[in-house]
Structure formats: C-alpha cells, structure tokens
Design a protein around this motif. Structure first.
Motif, PDB file in Angstrom:
ATOM      1  N   MET A 169      52.543  46.292  45.416  1.00  9.09           N
ATOM      2  CA  MET A 169      53.318  47.157  46.285  1.00  9.09           C
ATOM      3  C   MET A 169      52.781  47.029  47.708  1.00  9.09           C
ATOM      4  O   MET A 169      51.597  47.115  47.941  1.00  9.09           O
ATOM      5  N   GLY A 170      53.680  46.839  48.663  1.00 10.22           N
ATOM      6  CA  GLY A 170      53.273  46.762  50.049  1.00 10.22           C
ATOM      7  C   GLY A 170      53.268  48.142  50.696  1.00 10.22           C
ATOM      8  O   GLY A 170      53.910  49.081  50.204  1.00 10.22           O
ATOM      9  N   GLN A 171      52.532  48.280  51.747  1.00  7.16           N
ATOM     10  CA  GLN A 171      52.483  49.538  52.499  1.00  7.16           C
ATOM     11  C   GLN A 171      52.568  49.224  53.980  1.00  7.16           C
ATOM     12  O   GLN A 171      52.037  48.221  54.445  1.00  7.16           O
ATOM     13  N   ASP A 228      58.434  47.086  48.590  1.00  7.85           N
ATOM     14  CA  ASP A 228      58.167  45.922  47.757  1.00  7.85           C
ATOM     15  C   ASP A 228      57.360  44.904  48.545  1.00  7.85           C
ATOM     16  O   ASP A 228      57.458  44.822  49.782  1.00  7.85           O
ATOM     17  N   GLU A 229      56.576  44.134  47.822  1.00  6.64           N
ATOM     18  CA  GLU A 229      55.768  43.093  48.443  1.00  6.64           C
ATOM     19  C   GLU A 229      56.666  42.135  49.215  1.00  6.64           C
ATOM     20  O   GLU A 229      57.706  41.710  48.725  1.00  6.64           O
ATOM     21  N   GLY A 230      56.299  41.843  50.452  1.00  5.48           N
ATOM     22  CA  GLY A 230      57.071  40.938  51.283  1.00  5.48           C
ATOM     23  C   GLY A 230      58.152  41.621  52.118  1.00  5.48           C
ATOM     24  O   GLY A 230      58.788  40.985  52.936  1.00  5.48           O
ATOM     25  N   GLU A 231      58.364  42.902  51.922  1.00  8.98           N
ATOM     26  CA  GLU A 231      59.392  43.636  52.661  1.00  8.98           C
ATOM     27  C   GLU A 231      58.810  44.406  53.862  1.00  8.98           C
ATOM     28  O   GLU A 231      59.538  45.112  54.546  1.00  8.98           O
ATOM     29  N   GLU A 232      57.529  44.253  54.101  1.00  4.61           N
ATOM     30  CA  GLU A 232      56.874  45.023  55.159  1.00  4.61           C
ATOM     31  C   GLU A 232      57.502  44.794  56.531  1.00  4.61           C
ATOM     32  O   GLU A 232      57.803  45.755  57.244  1.00  4.61           O
ATOM     33  N   GLU A 243      55.678  53.017  51.379  1.00  8.98           N
ATOM     34  CA  GLU A 243      55.494  51.930  50.429  1.00  8.98           C
ATOM     35  C   GLU A 243      56.794  51.134  50.348  1.00  8.98           C
ATOM     36  O   GLU A 243      57.877  51.676  50.540  1.00  8.98           O
TER      37      GLU A 243
END
Length: 124
Positions: A1-3, A18-22, A16
């Motif tokens: 999980m991205g932050q 999804d990974e890569g959506e930051e 928070e």
C-alpha cells in the motif's frame, strides 16, 4: 500500500493509495488545492470544510461539463457514422450504375464497330 501526504489550505493529510498511484493522487490533490486557492482569494478564509466543498463543487461541475461534451461528441460520431454508411451505400449504387452505363456504351460501340466493319466489307 502506498502513502502520500497532501496539503490543502495549510493542513496536511496522510492518504493511502494503491502502490504506484502516489503521483496521481498528489496531482489530484494539487488540482483540488488550486481550486481551493481560487475560492480563498475570491471569498476569503471561510473555513477548510467550506473551501473543500466549494472547490469540490467546481471540480464536479468541470466533470459534468466534460461528460456533457463527451455525450455530444458520441452523438456527433454516431451521426457521422450514419452519414458515412449512407454515403458508402450511395457510392456503391453509383458505381453499379456507372458500370452498367459503361457496359451499355461498350456494347453499343461494339455493335457500331461491327456494323461499320460490315459496311466497309460490302463496299469493296
């Protein structure tokens, strides 16, 4: 999980994603923040909740206008496809008529050629 941490009207929020959506989430928050700044300059500091609400309504209005334009474009595309289909059908009919006309003219020329050939033979 991205932050990510985003700042709106001087307040920082941790979110928070999804990974890569930051990067996308940061870009969205910056876009909303720009609308909030517009509202703040226009109406003053009216509170975070109200600024967020007004900016969100502006963004929603943009979305609805984009959807309206998209529907209009889809309608125009459907109309153009119908027009093209009709033009294609007309073109096929015209080509058929033209082919028939050329064939009839060729037959006639052949008949005339045979007649003239026959007349030239009888004159000799």
């Amino acid at each position: 999980m991205g932050q990510v941490s985003v700042t709106l009207n001087g307040r920082t929020y941790r979110l928070e994603c999804d990974e890569g959506e930051e990067a996308h989430l940061i870009a969205l928050s910056e876009y909303l923040a720009s609308h909030m700044e517009t509202m703040k300059h226009k109406f003053g500091q009216v509170g975070d909740d109200r600024l967020i609400l007004m900016a969100s309504l502006m963004v929603t209005d943009e979305l609805w206008e984009a959807r309206r334009q998209l529907q209009e474009l889809k309608g125009n595309m459907a109309e153009l496809r119908r027009d093209r289909s009709s033009a294609d059908e007309s073109s096929k009919l015209l080509r058929g008529d033209l082919a028939d006309t050329i064939s009839a003219a060729a037959d006639r020329l052949e008949q005339m050629s045979q007649r003239f050939s026959g007349q030239a033979s009888t004159r000799r």
